[in-house]
Design a protein around this motif. Structure first.
Motif, PDB file in Angstrom:
ATOM      1  N   GLY A  17      47.110 -29.463  84.815  1.00 28.27           N
ATOM      2  CA  GLY A  17      45.503 -29.892  85.087  1.00 28.27           C
ATOM      3  C   GLY A  17      44.993 -28.807  85.167  1.00 28.27           C
ATOM      4  N   SER A  21      47.900 -27.019  91.941  1.00 31.07           N
ATOM      5  CA  SER A  21      47.337 -27.859  93.759  1.00 31.07           C
ATOM      6  C   SER A  21      48.023 -26.658  94.699  1.00 31.07           C
ATOM      7  N   ARG A 155      56.400 -35.477  88.846  1.00 34.72           N
ATOM      8  CA  ARG A 155      56.201 -34.878  89.677  1.00 34.72           C
ATOM      9  C   ARG A 155      55.819 -33.510  89.944  1.00 34.72           C
ATOM     10  N   TYR A 157      53.832 -32.112  88.228  1.00 31.50           N
ATOM     11  CA  TYR A 157      51.710 -32.339  87.583  1.00 31.50           C
ATOM     12  C   TYR A 157      51.819 -33.537  87.797  1.00 31.50           C
ATOM     13  N   PRO A 158      51.395 -34.185  87.943  1.00 32.79           N
ATOM     14  CA  PRO A 158      51.278 -35.964  87.915  1.00 32.79           C
ATOM     15  C   PRO A 158      50.494 -36.871  87.743  1.00 32.79           C
ATOM     16  N   LEU A 159      49.810 -37.474  86.806  1.00 32.39           N
ATOM     17  CA  LEU A 159      49.364 -37.821  85.840  1.00 32.39           C
ATOM     18  C   LEU A 159      47.685 -38.315  86.570  1.00 32.39           C
ATOM     19  N   HIS A 160      47.444 -38.161  87.585  1.00 36.33           N
ATOM     20  CA  HIS A 160      46.005 -37.793  88.030  1.00 36.33           C
ATOM     21  C   HIS A 160      45.003 -36.957  88.129  1.00 36.33           C
ATOM     22  N   GLN A 161      46.150 -35.436  87.597  1.00 31.62           N
ATOM     23  CA  GLN A 161      45.760 -34.136  87.407  1.00 31.62           C
ATOM     24  C   GLN A 161      45.212 -34.504  86.024  1.00 31.62           C
ATOM     25  N   GLN A 162      45.961 -35.050  85.272  1.00 30.75           N
ATOM     26  CA  GLN A 162      45.664 -35.274  83.601  1.00 30.75           C
ATOM     27  C   GLN A 162      44.382 -36.097  83.819  1.00 30.75           C
ATOM     28  N   GLU A 163      44.356 -37.638  84.828  1.00 31.15           N
ATOM     29  CA  GLU A 163      43.256 -38.124  84.828  1.00 31.15           C
ATOM     30  C   GLU A 163      42.044 -37.533  85.968  1.00 31.15           C
ATOM     31  N   GLU A 164      41.524 -36.522  86.149  1.00 29.32           N
ATOM     32  CA  GLU A 164      40.740 -35.963  86.641  1.00 29.32           C
ATOM     33  C   GLU A 164      40.638 -34.814  85.813  1.00 29.32           C
ATOM     34  N   ARG A 167      38.375 -36.863  82.955  1.00 30.27           N
ATOM     35  CA  ARG A 167      36.836 -37.466  83.863  1.00 30.27           C
ATOM     36  C   ARG A 167      36.128 -35.936  83.695  1.00 30.27           C
TER      37      ARG A 167
END
Length: 203
Positions: A17, A21, A155, A157-164, A167
């Protein structure tokens, strides 16, 4: 890429990310504490002695190994199965305990504990926005063509970190999702999938 944006034409960012986090800080800090709490650590000055903090390093690696994989994989591979003929109700180990212990001891024989601490702390300090006006501002200045990819089951480096991350990058690139049951280690194990992402990025 922020300070010298013209020096990089293309980049592939995989399973990470924009900054560490709180969850990642917690896991790494526990690993560091495990090493430092080993009596043989001696404040980091164990060189030239007869002892090395291998127990602390082994435990740290076990914590790391847990975060690299997934609960689903552990359940499929180990479940509640005892290790060989051991009886967990009489002081024996479950197979998952043996697995984590094995990987911990294996690393402890070939890796320096102080180096493990330094690498863990370096990952904790990861923050592309530090001193650059925050992550959003820093990433807006990226001129390279960036390919972003993540592991579906990661879990650590969850996928939402790459999505953020995507963006915040210019053009908001699509996140390539690597399908794997191996969690974060999927970036090492899913050779074909990762290879296709890198090949396409460099074509």
């Amino acid at each position: 890429m922020h300070r010298q944006p013209d020096r990089v034409d293309r980049a592939v960012v995989l399973s990470v990310g924009a900054g560490a986090s709180a969850d990642q800080l917690a896991l790494a800090s526990l690993q560091v504490r495990a090493i430092r709490s080993d009596p043989a650590f001696r404040g980091g000055d164990y060189y030239g002695t007869d002892a090395r903090p291998v127990d602390g390093l082994s435990l740290a690696r076990g914590i790391g190994q847990y975060s690299y994989r997934t609960g689903a994989e552990f359940e499929d591979r180990f479940g509640r199965t005892p290790q060989d003929e051991e009886d967990p109700l009489k002081g024996g180990r479950y197979s998952i305990e043996s697995y984590l212990q094995h990987h911990g001891e294996k690393l402890a024989q070939r890796f320096d504990p102080n180096s493990y601490i330094l690498l863990s702390e370096a990952m904790n300090h990861h923050d592309v926005g530090r001193g650059r006006g925050g992550s959003a501002h820093a990433l807006r200045g990226v001129k390279a063509e960036v390919t972003v990819a993540g592991i579906a089951s990661d879990r650590l480096y969850p996928l939402h970190q790459q999505e953020e991350l995507a963006r915040l990058l210019p053009g908001q690139p699509v996140v390539h999702v690597i399908d794997s049951e191996s969690g974060h280690d999927g970036f090492l194990l899913e050779i074909d999938q990762v290879g296709r992402v890198i090949s396409a990025a460099l074509a």
